[in-house]
Structures are given as structure tokens and as C-alpha cells.
Enzyme design. Structure first.
Site, PDB file in Angstrom:
ATOM      1  N   TYR B 442       0.812  -1.237   0.000  1.00 45.65           N
ATOM      2  CA  TYR B 442       0.000   0.000   0.000  1.00 45.65           C
ATOM      3  C   TYR B 442       0.836   1.274   0.000  1.00 45.65           C
ATOM      4  O   TYR B 442       2.028   1.241   0.160  1.00 45.65           O
ATOM      5  CB  TYR B 442      -1.094  -0.021   1.063  1.00 45.65           C
ATOM      6  N   GLU B 443       0.160   2.377  -0.246  1.00 46.43           N
ATOM      7  CA  GLU B 443       0.820   3.695  -0.439  1.00 46.43           C
ATOM      8  C   GLU B 443       1.829   3.647  -1.592  1.00 46.43           C
ATOM      9  O   GLU B 443       2.870   4.297  -1.527  1.00 46.43           O
ATOM     10  CB  GLU B 443       1.520   4.172   0.847  1.00 46.43           C
ATOM     11  N   GLY B 444       1.497   2.942  -2.642  1.00 53.17           N
ATOM     12  CA  GLY B 444       2.411   2.799  -3.777  1.00 53.17           C
ATOM     13  C   GLY B 444       3.241   1.553  -3.592  1.00 53.17           C
ATOM     14  O   GLY B 444       4.055   1.481  -2.671  1.00 53.17           O
TER      15      GLY B 444
END
Lengths: 596, 596
Positions: B442-444
């Protein structure tokens, strides 16, 4: 939800084109009629069973898990497991490679292993029930008395009864020398066994009418340590002479473990409260007898991780072709869509190709080892049997540790291909990651495997077994030395072969001064040798693919691509491993324990 | 069950001895009174809260998970989560680094990050509730109108309300340009927002009275792609002007995801059915505004994995000292016991030391980045702010990807130390492995981070930012060039620095011909640069330890041992990574997609 297509063509490539299993079988009287068609037919039929019956139960098993009824000690396996097992038994799948004397079909181990790859892809947790049964069969077949064999082997062969191995206790797993379970001799020649076992896979269940536990315990006069361990046969129901079920034996499941994965398999705490058992083999020689089962189990664990690698790959590929997200770095490819399928992205391909190479290399290693095992067990020539047994001994820790470490990496890569969806249970990928993790631990942790390889199998005989394998590598390198198309494979393979020799001698020399040098280098060393095996197989695959791709069958083009990817992008791991292995033990051992 | 001792002394070593945070703060008027004592006091108190309140809830959160009541859309978090959050808010922990204008305590980001390391060790799933709130606070603080700030920031500062970021939709995560949620302007200046969001962490819960969602959506006249995305503030309850709660806004949790880990955090599918929202910042500029939150979140994700690495290490060490199994390869050590504690075994030490080095290196990197961020946000000198912002930009993808990949490896190592017990839920280790896995996604995803580093941060400015960091490395190497005690650290560090420069130029050159070369090399490249950072920090740590160990404090001896281990056993990974990165893109890209 996951899908699965048995990789029949890939298995055929390894069995027929790379290893020429048929020619090996021709030299073994018991198998001389096992030709490629026979193998293909079994793989096709077995594959159907795996894809149609076992695979749909995999997510169910994970979600439901097993349920213990403490009141009556019964254990319910997930919905459908029992019915699938009945189909398995009825179709005769349990008996593929078992001895015809006891009702088996007498097929080679290799054929059974090919079937197990597919079963493990479809459902590792389910496959552990018959898998352990087969291990118990092997052990009893080799070490049981004739009476024991006559009574038990037919039922284990058919799969009507299942088996377990009861080794671990709460305070000892790796170090079985500390085990405490006790066996008291009885007047009738049986024993009363008392003790607590943990982590017993398939220890209790509702899939078969009886469970045959192989239990390690100590006789009253036993020497301390591993030399005082005996092996006992302890049935859940004591059978009558005609094979019908007698009294319930007091070996009960006290609890099941809640664990990271393989929820569909019952991991049991087993309490033996004066359970009746019979000695298998000689007193105090139980560990040696159990090692028959353990070696088979280690190959089986490698096969579990091979299966998971394959199915993770298949599903990640489907997702990567289907999921559109962002444009290729070199410009739009799917111009009719708002984004490109993620298989255009180099790192997505890297994760997929890594997994693919691990599956192909793992399959070649497993099948090669299985063929060597068939030679060891069944070849008429003693010299061939001996050499094959050495190859099996050398390969076993690599099959177990290298393939399982690789599967952990590969399933995690495949999960990453799914992005956030990979972390969600519904897609099925995260189960493969969780399931695969146990394979690095049980049947001897991967650290233990590495010590077995470096300490026992390699340094233990002055490198003799390794040199025999090295000779095969050298022979291939020499045969292809003047083939320019093979240069990209042969040069790095030959180079690695030399480096393995040098590394082995260097560690061997250091180990004579300091035994901790073995422990410090072993894990990295095992991976280096694993790459030597894979490099050898990928070079062989490339050779075949180069010869056949002109026929226009793109199957061979893909094989060639994978081999190139392996040599260019995966073999460089050996540069790290060799440096780490050579860095020695001082940075590990000098820190006082209190400072950790 | 797991235990946790806040690593205060280790944090002090980094903050005071390695980075001299106090001197940085002295140069920033807002922080000039933040001395070492103040930092220590906050870490001590914060550590108590984490160890005593949050850590005991970690396993509970995993076992219970969250429960959605579909009838009234309410969501119950695990037992104790709500009460712990009340304590958190009442003690003022939510407001540590927030702006005093809105009720915050005005402390440096660095101090807040130190606290977050401990919260994440204790309970990552719980910590995500305040963590996302702080992200929403940051975003609104930078991009909100004065009216929005006056109404929302005091409640987000105190933690009375929590926040989320609603980006992902079923068909788009990485590629937000495809998002479809729509915002219709209303006569009163508000918008009606309709759409479906997935993977919304902390999207619904019972821990606070209101939830402020920051939602990406498209205006009717929006250009296609990422340039047509706007950011909206969508409260669960629309607040009245006095901050009291008004009408329930139609933004509802439709389902929660069943996932591999972080069960205690509610991962929600959020349905917006004409929910009232207000534009934050400029129309069509939502992604840029959201990036404030995303960059903070990326540092936060690194901190999550740092926390997991630390607690996994602590528990594995306890187990390795306690569990006896087999004898040392060099002969019995615990002669009064039937076996030695497993910490005598080299590979057990290797797994522990790897984890320890990842924790120490990760902590140094996180704290250094946090100090740079404090300079970027608060330093009076614009030139200092600019240079600091460049260092933060360079370090952010490394903090996110390197630390999270390392934590996956480290938690798995710690699990392996436990053998079979590591796979069993009751011991707590397997939860850390499962929890840590999401941090790579997550978050890229970590692939995205690597493209951000190599493509944007490094090649994007011709290597200028990297060279600035390289100058620091060189300065250390030159300063210690004549110190024989530092030779074992400085030589490999200087060598790696040179190799990174060469590698960067080589990839840069190839990328001009073929952009896929960036994607093919990026993941390996990020790890190489990560090691350059860690090598720099471990060399600095070794220098301090060499100077101070003569005082007899064994804390410094341990630091020296860890640095040695890092350079001897971990830095060699760069030999593999550089080879892989240099191997280019052809073996990845040449295979037709159909052949996968």
C-alpha cells in the site's frame, strides 16, 4: 478465486525430453513397460482429479479449517475433504507406486511424484493426508515385520487407512535426542506407550476409518540421546487379524493448532495414555527407521512448494494479462484501452519470470531426483543403485530447502503482482504465501537441511558425491563447448561449477579449524549448489529448445526465454551467496549472547 | 505471547549520538527548546503507553478483527481498541507534532516519528487509525481553506475525529488517472459525490465520533487522466459551524475485506451515494494535494515496518536464549542442561543479527529523514529548507520500499528462529509476518517506489540529489581515511559509493535508448542505494562505538558487532543487485505475453 490447469506439457518436457525417463525405466525390469504414453495417461487423468476435485476445495479448507470435538475426540475436516478422499481411494490414486504384493500398482516413484506436484498445486493441506500415509507405507514396507506388513500395508496401500509420523514433543523438534515418550513392554510382546506429541499433521480426522501412527518413544532401558529412541506402530483402532477394527486405542487428539496456513490439514497435539503399540524394527534404532519416512517426506515437502509455485504463477499470469493499469514506459500498447495490461511492465515480468524459472527448475530437480530414487530402489545393477543413492542423498536437502525458500519468494512475488488485491483472501494468492511458509520449517528446518548438505553430504565424504554431480555438469559443458548458441549458458555454468569446487575446499579447510564455519556458511552454500543444479537443468533445457524451436512450436521459444532470464537475472545471486559464505563465522559468533 | 520493551537506548543513540538532533533543533526557532531531555521524556512516556496499552491489544486485534453491522453500517473494532484510543486522545498523544494554532503541541516531526516507531511495534493495525488521521491533518493543514482549517483541524489535532484517504477504486489503484468517482457542484458551493472506493483503511469504526474522508473524484468538466482529479473533504457527519455533529452523510461502509493481516484495522469498501463534500485546494489539482498525505504516509509505512522488525527481533532473541535444542557445533556450552540454547548456532545468530541490523539501519534512516523533514518544514533558511526537501524526496521511496522489503525478510527470519512454534498463532510471530506484508503494497507498491527513486528522483534531475547524498558519504570516508580502526567500514562504503555512481550513469545512458531499462533495473537499484544509506549509517555508528567502547559500556560493543556483521554479511547483497541491475531489460521484455 484461483484456477488451475495441470502443466502436462511442461511435465512431459522434463520427463521425456530432458530426462528421458522411459529409457531409465527400460533398464529396470519392474518398469520396462512404463513408456511415455503410460506416463502421459496417468498425468492426464491425475491432473483432472486435481483440477476438478481437489482445487475447488482449497479455499474452503483455508476458510473452514478443522474442528475438534473435545467430548468424543473426533475431528471434522473441511466440507468436501472426506468425499474427495473417498474418490481418491476408489480411483486407486493412493496405490500408484505401492508394491503389488500388497495391492499396489507398482509404478515408479517418478510417476507418483508427478501426480503429487499436481495434487499440491491444487490443495496442499488436503494432499498432506495421503502424503503422510505414503510415508508411513514406505517406512513399514522397509522396516516392518512380515506380520505387520501383511496386516497394515494393504490398507495403507489402498488408502483405506491413513498414516502419521509422531516425532515432535513440546520441548524437542530438531533435537529428538531429548524426547521423553515412554514405551513399557507388555507380556504379549506389545508395548504401552505414554507421552505427548505436538505438530502431528493429519493426526486425527474423519476421512478414513483408521489412522496408523508411527511413534517415536523410549524403552525403559534406553540409552540417553538419539541412540535410545525406538519406533512403534500405534493404530487408532487396534485391528483384528482379519483387518477389521477392534478397540479404540488411547491415542487422542487433545487440541489442534491455530496456525498461519494449511488450515485444512489437522495439526494435532496427540496424547498417548498407555496406548498399545508394536515395535517396528530393532529396539533403539527408531530414528534410523524413521529416516526412511523423513527422507521421503523431505522430497515430498519440496514437491509441495513446487506445486504452490506453479499455481501461484498460473494465476499471477492471468491477472497480469487481465489487469490494466498505467501505460508501458515505452508508450501505449493496448491503445484501445485506457491503460495497458500490467504484463507490459518490466518488474511485473521479472516477478512472473522468477516464479516461472523456480517452477521449471524445481520441476527438473524433483523429477531428476525421483528418477534417481527409482534407480536406487529398483535398478538391477548394484553399482547403479549405489551411485543413484548418492545422488538422492545429495539432492534431498536441496529439494527440501532450495525449493521451499524459492516458493516463499515466488508466492510473495505473485501476490505482489496483484497489488492490494493480493492481500485480500478472496483472490486466493495470500493463502499460497501462508501455506508455503510451513514448508521451510517442517521435516527439518531449512537450516538443518543446509547442515545436512554441507556437513554430512558434502564434507562428510570429502566432496565425493558433489564431484559426481560436478562430473555431469562438466560433461555437459565440454559437449557444448564448441556450440556458439550455447555459449551464453555454458560459460556461466562452467564458471559456477569451478566456484563451487573452490568454495567447498575453502570451507572444508576452515571447518577443520572451527566447526562453526560450517554452520556460518551452510545456508548460503546450499543455495549456491541449488543454483548449480538449476543452471545445469536450464542449460539442458536451452539445448533442447535451441534444437527444436525451428519447428515453429513456441513452447520451445518460451523455454529458451526462461533459461536466458534465469542465467541473466537469477544466477547472479551466486555472487552474493559466495561472498557471504566466504565471510566466515567471526561476525556471527563474536558477540556475547547477552548483548543480543 | 509477544513482549515488548521500548528500545529507548537505541533510539537515543540514533537521535543524540549519531544525528545530534538537538543541534538541528537549536537552529530552528520553533524547536530551539527541544533538548535531549525533552525528547527522552516523551520517548519514555510514549513507550509506556505503547508497551502497556497498545501491545496487549495486538493479538486480540488479529484474532477478533473488525465486524460490520450491515443493517446500520456501524463497525465494531476489536475489544479494547476504542478504550485505548480514548486514552491516546486524553493523554494528548494525537497532537504531538501538530500546529499550536489548532491546539497542537508544536513538537518536531522527528519526535512524533520516534513515538510512531513504538506504536507500530506494539500494534500496527491500531496505529493506522491515528496514523491516517495525522495524514489527513497534514493535507488539510497545507491545502485546506482557512474556514476548513478552523472547523476541522482542532478536532483532527486532538484526535476526537479521525481521517482517511479515499483513493483506490476497484479498477484502479496505482493508476489513479482512471478513477471514476464523480463530484457534482451544488448551488451552495458544496459537491455531491458519488462513487465506490475500496481498500479504505480505517474507513469506518467506533473509536471516534466523526471520520473525515479525503476523497479523490472528478468534476463534470474534468480532463481525462490524472490531470482531472480533484480532492474533496467528505465528513461522515457534516459538522455544524460550532463543531457539533450534524447530518449523517451518505458515505457508508458496504463491506470489509478479509485479508492476510492487520485484521484489527478496518479495510473498508466505501460507497458514496451523493455524499456532501467540499473541494480542497484547486479543481483538477487533487492528486498534487493528496501527495502531501501520500509522502507522509510513505514515511509512515517505513515506520510501520521498522516497528515490526524491532518487536520481531526482541521476541526472537528471548526465544533463542530460552529454547534449548542440540549442542553447539564446537561442543556443549550449557553443560548443566541436556542441550544448548539455540543462540549458540551460527545460522540462528545470522537470522537474529540480520534482523537487528535491519532495525538499526532502518531506525537511523527513518530518524535522519524525519530530521530532514523538520528542516524542510521549519528551518528559517530557505537554502537549508530546499536542500532538506531534496534529501526527503530522495529518501522517501527508500524508507518505504527498502524498510518494508527488509521487514518481510526479517520477520520471516524471526519466525524461523521459533521453528514449528513460529507457525503457530499463539506465539505471535506469524502475525508480524502477515502484518508486515501489506507494507510492501500500500501507499504505492514497492515497484512504484523504485520507479519513483530511479526514474524521478535520480535520473529526473541528472543525479543531483543523489550526488548531494554522495557528498556526505565521501566526506565521512575522507575524514576517516587515515583511521585504521575504521578501515573495515570505510573501504567497502567508499567502494559502494563509487559503484552506485557508475551504475547510475550506466542505467541513465541505457534509459535514453530504451525507457524499459529503468523499469528493469529499478527494484535492484533501490536496494543498492538503500545499502549505501545503511552503510553510511553503520559506518557512523561504528565510529561512535569505537570512540566510546573503551568506557566499558557494552552497549557500544554491541553496536560495533552489528556494524561488522552488516558490512561482512549483508553488504555483499550489492554484488548481486548490481549484476542484476546491469543485466538490463532484454531477458524481461523479449518474451511475448502469450508465452507466459
Amino acid at each position: 478465486m484461483s484456477q488451475y490447469t495441470p502443466p502436462i506439457r511442461d511435465m512431459q518436457f522434463v520427463l521425456h525430453e530432458m530426462l528421458n525417463a522411459e529409457s531409465t525405466f527400460k533398464a529396470i525390469p519392474a518398469f520396462e513397460e512404463i513408456d511415455a504414453d503410460t506416463m502421459n495417461q496417468i498425468m492426464e487423468e491425475g491432473g483432472k482429479f486435481c483440477a476438478e476435485v481437489l482445487q475447488p476445495l482449497n479455499a474452503v479448507g483455508d476458510t473452514e479449517g478443522c474442528t475438534l470435538n473435545k467430548a468424543d475426540h473426533s475431528l471434522k475436516t473441511p466440507t468436501g475433504f472426506k468425499e474427495a478422499y473417498q474418490q481418491f481411494v476408489e480411483a486407486g490414486w493412493a496405490s500408484l507406486s505401492c508394491d503389488p504384493t500388497y495391492g499396489g500398482q507398482g509404478l515408479p516413484v517418478t510417476v507418483n511424484q508427478a501426480f503429487y506436484e499436481m495434487m499440491n498445486s491444487a490443495n496442499q493441506a488436503w494432499t498432506m493426508y495421503p502424503g503422510l500415509t505414503h510415508g508411513a507405507y514406505d517406512c513399514l514396507h522397509e522396516h516392518g515385520s512380515q506380520e505387520q506388513k501383511d496386516l497394515y500395508l494393504p490398507k495403507l496401500t489402498s488408502g483405506e487407512w491413513t498414516g502419521t509420523m509422531c516425532l515432535t514433543e513440546p520441548h524437542c523438534g530438531t533435537d529428538l535426542g531429548m524426547l521423553r515418550s515412554k514405551a513399557e513392554p507388555q507380556a504379549d510382546g506389545s508395548y504401552k506407550i505414554t507421552g505427548a506429541k505436538i505438530f502431528i499433521s493429519s493426526g486425527e480426522h474423519d476421512m478414513a476409518e483408521n489412522i496408523i501412527h508411527l511413534v517415536l518413544a523410549r524403552l525403559p532401558d534406553a540409552p540417553v540421546g538419539t541412540k535410545g529412541i525406538s519406533l512403534f506402530l500405534v493404530p487408532k483402532f487396534v485391528p483384528n487379524a482379519d483387518g477389521s477394527l477392534g478397540a479404540r486405542n488411547p491415542i487422542f487428539c487433545g487440541a489442534i493448532e491455530h496456525k498461519m496456513g494449511i488450515h485444512g490439514n489437522a495439526t494435532c497435539q496427540m496424547n498417548l495414555d498407555g496406548a498399545t503399540g508394536w515395535l517396528i524394527g530393532q529396539p533403539h534404532r527408531g530414528l534410523a527407521a524413521m529416516f526412511v519416512m523423513m527422507n521421503a517426506a523431505r522430497l515430498g515437502v519440496g514437491m509441495q512448494s513446487l506445486g504452490l509455485t506453479e499455481i501461484a504463477y498460473q494465476n499471477a499470469v492471468v491477472y497480469a494479462k487481465d489487469r490494466i493499469q498505467s501505460r508501458s514506459l515505452t508508450g501505449p500498447k493496448a491503445t484501445d484501452k485506457p491503460a495497458d495490461p500490467i504484463i507490459v511492465h518490466p518488474d511485473v515480468r521479472k516477478m512472473l519470470l522468477t516464479t516461472r524459472a523456480y517452477a521449471e527448475g524445481g520441476r527438473a530437480l524433483c523429477m531428476w531426483t525421483a528418477l534417481e530414487l527409482d534407480k536406487e530402489l529398483s535398478h538391477p545393477d548394484e553399482a547403479v543403485r549405489k551411485e543413484a543413492s548418492e545422488m538422492v542423498a545429495l539432492a534431498t536437502p536441496i529439494v527440501k530447502a532450495f525449493i521451499t525458500d524459492n516458493a516463499w519468494e515466488a508466492t510473495s512475488h505473485c501476490m505482489q503482482v496483484y497489488g492490494g488485491h493480493g492481500y485480500i483472501a478472496e483472490w486466493g494468492m495470500e493463502q499460497y504465501v501462508r501455506d508455503s511458509r510451513i514448508n521451510m520449517i517442517y521435516e527439518g528446518t531449512n537450516t538443518i537441511q543446509s547442515l545436512d548438505l554441507l556437513g554430512r553430504k558434502v564434507l562428510g565424504d570429502g566432496g565425493a558425491k558433489l564431484m559426481k554431480f560436478g562430473k555431469m555438469v562438466r560433461a555437459l559443458c565440454e559437449a557444448e563447448a564448441n556450440n556458439p548458441a550455447m555459449k551464453e549458458f555454458i560459460e556461466p555454468l562452467a564458471d559456477l561449477g569451478d566456484k563451487v569446487s573452490k568454495l567447498t575446499m575453502e570451507i572444508g579447510g576452515k571447518a577443520m579449524q572451527n566447526p562453526d564455519e560450517v554452520g556460518a556458511a551452510a545456508v548460503d552454500y546450499l543455495r549456491v549448489v541449488g543454483h548449480l543444479f538449476y543452471g545445469y537443468f536450464f542449460a539442458k533445457a536451452a539445448k533442447i529448445a535451441l534444437e527444436k524451436q525451428s519447428g515453429g512450436d513456441k513452447f520451445y521459444t518460451a523455454k529458451l526465454h526462461t533459461a536466458r532470464f534465469y542465467f541473466q537475472k537469477m544466477l547472479p545471486e551466486t555472487a552474493m551467496l559466495i561472498r557471504k559464505a566466504r565471510a566466515g563465522s567471526s561476525s556471527l559468533m563474536e558477540m556475547e549472547a547477552d548483548l543480543f
